[in-house]
Write an enzyme that holds these catalytic residues in place. Structure first.
Site, PDB file in Angstrom:
ATOM      1  N   SER A   1       0.867  -1.178   0.000  1.00  0.00           N
ATOM      2  CA  SER A   1       0.000   0.000   0.000  1.00  0.00           C
ATOM      3  C   SER A   1       0.903   1.228   0.000  1.00  0.00           C
ATOM      4  CB  SER A   1      -0.878  -0.038   1.256  1.00  0.00           C
ATOM      5  OG  SER A   1      -1.612   1.148   1.387  1.00  0.00           O
TER       6      SER A   1
ATOM      7  N   LYS B   1      -1.270  -0.973  -4.358  1.00  0.00           N
ATOM      8  CA  LYS B   1      -2.446  -0.218  -3.893  1.00  0.00           C
ATOM      9  C   LYS B   1      -2.011   1.224  -3.697  1.00  0.00           C
ATOM     10  CE  LYS B   1      -4.739   0.017   0.655  1.00  0.00           C
ATOM     11  NZ  LYS B   1      -5.375  -0.780   1.717  1.00  0.00           N
TER      12      LYS B   1
ATOM     13  N   LYS C   1      -2.940   5.128  -2.601  1.00  0.00           N
ATOM     14  CA  LYS C   1      -3.874   5.980  -1.877  1.00  0.00           C
ATOM     15  C   LYS C   1      -4.249   7.147  -2.781  1.00  0.00           C
ATOM     16  CE  LYS C   1      -3.891   3.877   2.118  1.00  0.00           C
ATOM     17  NZ  LYS C   1      -5.097   3.410   2.788  1.00  0.00           N
TER      18      LYS C   1
ATOM     19  N   ASP D   1      -7.185   3.254  -3.076  1.00  0.00           N
ATOM     20  CA  ASP D   1      -7.875   3.316  -1.774  1.00  0.00           C
ATOM     21  C   ASP D   1      -8.107   4.780  -1.410  1.00  0.00           C
ATOM     22  OD1 ASP D   1      -8.882   2.997   0.777  1.00  0.00           O
ATOM     23  OD2 ASP D   1      -7.080   2.071   1.628  1.00  0.00           O
TER      24      ASP D   1
ATOM     25  N   GLU E   1     -11.192   1.003  -3.213  1.00  0.00           N
ATOM     26  CA  GLU E   1     -11.460   0.709  -1.805  1.00  0.00           C
ATOM     27  C   GLU E   1     -12.059   1.928  -1.113  1.00  0.00           C
ATOM     28  OE1 GLU E   1      -7.941  -0.839   0.094  1.00  0.00           O
ATOM     29  OE2 GLU E   1      -8.773  -0.685   2.095  1.00  0.00           O
TER      30      GLU E   1
ATOM     31  N   ASP F   1     -13.722  -1.278   3.280  1.00  0.00           N
ATOM     32  CA  ASP F   1     -12.776  -1.397   4.388  1.00  0.00           C
ATOM     33  C   ASP F   1     -13.474  -0.828   5.632  1.00  0.00           C
ATOM     34  OD1 ASP F   1     -10.731  -1.000   6.263  1.00  0.00           O
ATOM     35  OD2 ASP F   1      -9.327  -0.067   4.890  1.00  0.00           O
TER      36      ASP F   1
ATOM     37  N   LYS G   1      -9.943  -6.682   8.077  1.00  0.00           N
ATOM     38  CA  LYS G   1      -8.889  -6.315   9.032  1.00  0.00           C
ATOM     39  C   LYS G   1      -9.321  -6.836  10.393  1.00  0.00           C
ATOM     40  CE  LYS G   1      -7.243  -2.122   6.769  1.00  0.00           C
ATOM     41  NZ  LYS G   1      -7.289  -0.640   6.779  1.00  0.00           N
TER      42      LYS G   1
ATOM     43  N   GLY H   1      -3.978  -4.056   5.889  1.00  0.00           N
ATOM     44  CA  GLY H   1      -2.949  -3.754   6.886  1.00  0.00           C
ATOM     45  C   GLY H   1      -3.228  -2.455   7.606  1.00  0.00           C
TER      46      GLY H   1
HETATM   47  O1  OSB Z   1      -7.025   2.063   4.628  1.00  0.00           O
HETATM   48  O2  OSB Z   1      -5.974   0.279   4.383  1.00  0.00           O
HETATM   49  C1  OSB Z   1      -6.066   1.388   4.893  1.00  0.00           C
HETATM   50  C2  OSB Z   1      -2.934   2.142   6.940  1.00  0.00           C
HETATM   51  C3  OSB Z   1      -3.482   2.758   8.027  1.00  0.00           C
HETATM   52  C4  OSB Z   1      -4.824   2.956   8.084  1.00  0.00           C
HETATM   53  C5  OSB Z   1      -5.642   2.533   7.031  1.00  0.00           C
HETATM   54  C6  OSB Z   1      -5.095   1.890   5.932  1.00  0.00           C
HETATM   55  C7  OSB Z   1      -3.719   1.722   5.872  1.00  0.00           C
HETATM   56  C8  OSB Z   1      -3.031   1.137   4.743  1.00  0.00           C
HETATM   57  C9  OSB Z   1      -1.656   0.586   4.994  1.00  0.00           C
HETATM   58  O3  OSB Z   1      -3.446   1.134   3.612  1.00  0.00           O
HETATM   59  C10 OSB Z   1      -1.564  -0.865   4.844  1.00  0.00           C
HETATM   60  C11 OSB Z   1      -0.271  -1.384   5.390  1.00  0.00           C
HETATM   61  O4  OSB Z   1       0.728  -1.316   4.674  1.00  0.00           O
HETATM   62  O5  OSB Z   1      -0.240  -1.846   6.540  1.00  0.00           O
HETATM   63 MG    MG Z   2      -8.264   0.999   3.293  1.00  0.00          MG
END
Ligand code: OSB
Ligand code: MG
Length: 383
Positions: A142, A168, A170, A195, A220, A245, A269, A297
């Protein structure tokens, strides 16, 4: 399987602070460090089960924070488990049920009880959950929002050359269509997804529809963090599958989302849904409905990472998850060995429970606060 009862005798609650190798920017803010609670549940046999709180420092991903998790653990959750007998970790869920929400706080202890349960029965956590010990666990990465597309492309290049199985990205309003267009121009075929962390509303339909052009695996959580209805309206307008999510906090949420057609994929999660028992129920529901799932994650340290890997051994986890190698996040991780990934596959470890040991020196180095709760002390304080 013989079923060893679990009797928690002592809980060590630590607060850790670890600096991320790279700041991580989402539509809700930038994280530079992970400040989190870690629990060690010790039973009468002297075995230890470990659990990590995945809450963020501030209430911007969801409503929980590291401080609220610590408070719930100290005042309600740890006192609730001391002196109890558990025949199965699912009973932790029932015990915590009178306490509303606070799912990440509950998950911290619940996952430790699962680890302890597996260790007491001398099996891996994967086995305890009903997963496939031999499964090849595929992971991706991510990547946070970057100032420049050049910077972003450099990171993507490195991650692809490492063999990671999913990229992924952001996104947020103003950092979306043009960024994805550039990435797709350079990498027309990589498994790519976006995401949004709830940064859009239905008024942004035009922008979201433009994303359909890029053959994304999914988008996402485009809309509000607690929404199910509007995502179903949006999914009808989009070709790109929606993955939820933030909106999925429980089995009930997953059921509603599936029945309303709010998503075609679910990111599970463990912390967000209150622990491994609930995560497994959601997994089973998705399997029944043919909804693919993957393990999201939360910038976890090693203990949380190990729990994610165990969960991912369940069969409906068919899309690469976020659980990358420890070295992507940390200079040194609190577990030994650290999580390593070869060609996008998590390298297997053997051992009961989570399968990784805690590295006591690294643990001490990052511990900023530590409290010990014992059953004897709790009984004494009542009198
Ligand atoms: O939305 O998936 C998410 C990290 C912190 C809070 C929300 C998210 C995330 C990530 C990181 O996308 C995923 C990772 O590398 O742990
Ligand atoms: Mg997410």
């Amino acid at each position: 399987m013989s079923n060893q009862a679990i009797r928690p005798k002592e809980v060590v609650l630590r607060r850790l602070n670890m600096t991320l190798n790279h700041p991580f920017t989402t539509s809700f803010g930038t994280e530079t460090e992970k400040d989190f609670c870690l629990v060690e549940v010790i039973d009468e046999n002297g075995n230890s089960g470990w659990g990590e709180s995945v809450a963020m420092t501030g209430p911007f991903y969801n409503e929980e924070t590291t401080d609220t998790n610590q408070l719930m653990l100290e005042n309600y959750l740890i006192p609730a488990i001391l002196g109890q007998t558990f025949h199965h970790p699912d009973e932790a869920n029932e015990l915590f049920a009178p306490i509303r929400r606070n799912r990440m706080a509950k998950s911290t202890l619940e996952t430790a009880i699962w680890d302890l349960y597996a260790k007491n029965n001398q099996i891996s956590l994967k086995q305890a959950l009903g997963g496939d010990e031999q499964k090849q666990i595929e992971v991706g990465v991510s990547i946070g929002i970057h100032e420049s597309v050049e910077e972003l492309l450099k990171v993507i290049k490195e991650k692809i050359s490492n063999g990671l199985r999913k990229i992924k990205l952001k996104i947020k309003p103003g950092k979306d269509v043009e960024v994805i267009r550039e990435v797709r121009r350079v990498y027309p075929d990589i498994p790519l997804m976006a995401d949004a962390n709830s940064a859009y509303t239905l008024a942004d339909l035009d922008v979201l529809k433009q994303l359909d052009e890029f053959n994304l695996m999914m988008i996402e959580q485009p809309l509000q963090s607690d929404d199910i209805l509007e995502h179903s309206l949006l999914q009808k307008q989009l070709k790109t599958p929606i993955c939820l999510d933030e909106s999925i906090c429980s089995f009930k949420d997953a059921k509603e989302a599936i029945e309303q057609g709010s998503c075609k994929i679910i990111n599970i999660k463990i912390g967000r849904v209150g622990g491994l028992s609930e995560a497994k129920r959601i997994h089973d529901l998705c399997k029944e409905h043919g909804i693919p799932v993957w393990c999201g994650g939360m910038l976890e340290a090693g203990v949380g990472r190990a729990h994610n890997i165990a969960l991912t051994s369940l069969s409906q986890f068919t899309i690469p998850g976020d659980t990358g190698p420890s070295r992507h996040y940390w200079k040194e991780d609190i577990i030994s060995p650290e999580v390593t990934v070869e060609n996008g596959i998590v390298q297997a470890v053997s051992g009961d429970g989570i399968g990784y040991e805690i590295n006591p020196d690294v643990l001490d180095r990052y511990t900023v606060d530590k409290k010990v709760f014992s059953f004897e002390q709790a009984v004494m304080e009542k009198h």
